[in-house]
Scaffold this active site. Sequence first.
Site, PDB file in Angstrom:
ATOM      1  CB  CYS A 109      47.747  37.347  36.734  1.00  0.00           C
ATOM      2  SG  CYS A 109      47.873  36.618  38.034  1.00  0.00           S
ATOM      3  CG  HIS A 233      44.771  37.556  33.949  1.00  0.00           C
ATOM      4  ND1 HIS A 233      45.590  36.388  33.531  1.00  0.00           N
ATOM      5  CD2 HIS A 233      44.484  37.673  35.138  1.00  0.00           C
ATOM      6  CE1 HIS A 233      45.536  35.904  35.119  1.00  0.00           C
ATOM      7  NE2 HIS A 233      45.172  37.044  35.483  1.00  0.00           N
ATOM      8  CG  ASN A 263      43.699  33.312  37.564  1.00  0.00           C
ATOM      9  OD1 ASN A 263      45.167  33.325  36.924  1.00  0.00           O
ATOM     10  ND2 ASN A 263      43.504  33.779  38.392  1.00  0.00           N
TER      11      ASN A 263
END
Length: 308
Positions: A109, A233, A263
């Site tokens: 990520c 993020h 996500n």
Amino acid sequence: MSGARITGWGIALPDKVVTNEDLSARLDTSDAWITERTGIKERRIGGTTSGLAIEAGRAALARAGVRPEDVDAVILATTTPEGIVPGTSAAVQEGLGIGGGAFDLNAACSGFVYGLVTAHGLIATGARRILLVGSETLSKITDWDDRTLAVLVGDGAGAVVLEATDGPSELLGWHLGADGSLRHLLYCEHGGYLAMNGKEIFRHAVRAVIESSLVALQRAGLTPDDVDLFVPHQANARIIVAAAERLGIAPERYVVTIDRYGNTSSASIPLALADALETGRLREGSTVLLSGFGGGMTWASAVLRWGA
């Protein structure tokens, strides 16, 4: 050495929207449970990593007014490549008609920020134009009977075009980090599904975002008070809030899109960045802090002076 700035951006999202209610119909969960623990209300599911990347890349090139044949390299940040060999970036390069180099980058990520720093480095040493894409299809490596992970993931892509400039670089400061001893906290074996220790990820993620952000800001000669917009993020709304509060960044100065997209790993920061640009929250001259964390465990932060 040349400076660099972002001149175009684009996103791609699957058409299929999966709401919390949809998941509640087949899993032991509820909209209230998911929203309270993650901040997610819905996510997009579908598409392919290369297909989404091509769509986002095409939009970014068009906005920048850059021809594909004038791009020196494609950097594809992804944790969900379509094969082991070759890199999925090869399919993106072909799909867009780009004549330069192409390579995949997997920092989970944190991948988009890793790619952003890499792109600036390439431009500093002679490249003129780089296409950076974060594209993920996490739905393909998720066990949809596992309610702890099925409620989190989404698919999508975001892309930016970086071009060399004779003036100062947009990138004011950066920080990259990793700790391989924590790789067991979030992983996916070949042919398997994502596995995660959510409690430990939360603890390490908040600390990583804070420490990495402060290092990047210090290198830029700035403090959190100088940040006009924080683009983190989008893993969990509680992580975003906890990190922002400890950095002293108020809600009106950070971006949250996890409620709509879930996500999306390396796609989450460019998706959030595009949202800030489309809604007018990010303007020329703004100081923007990007910060990501993910499996590895990796973390990365970058401070930009937008439109420098």
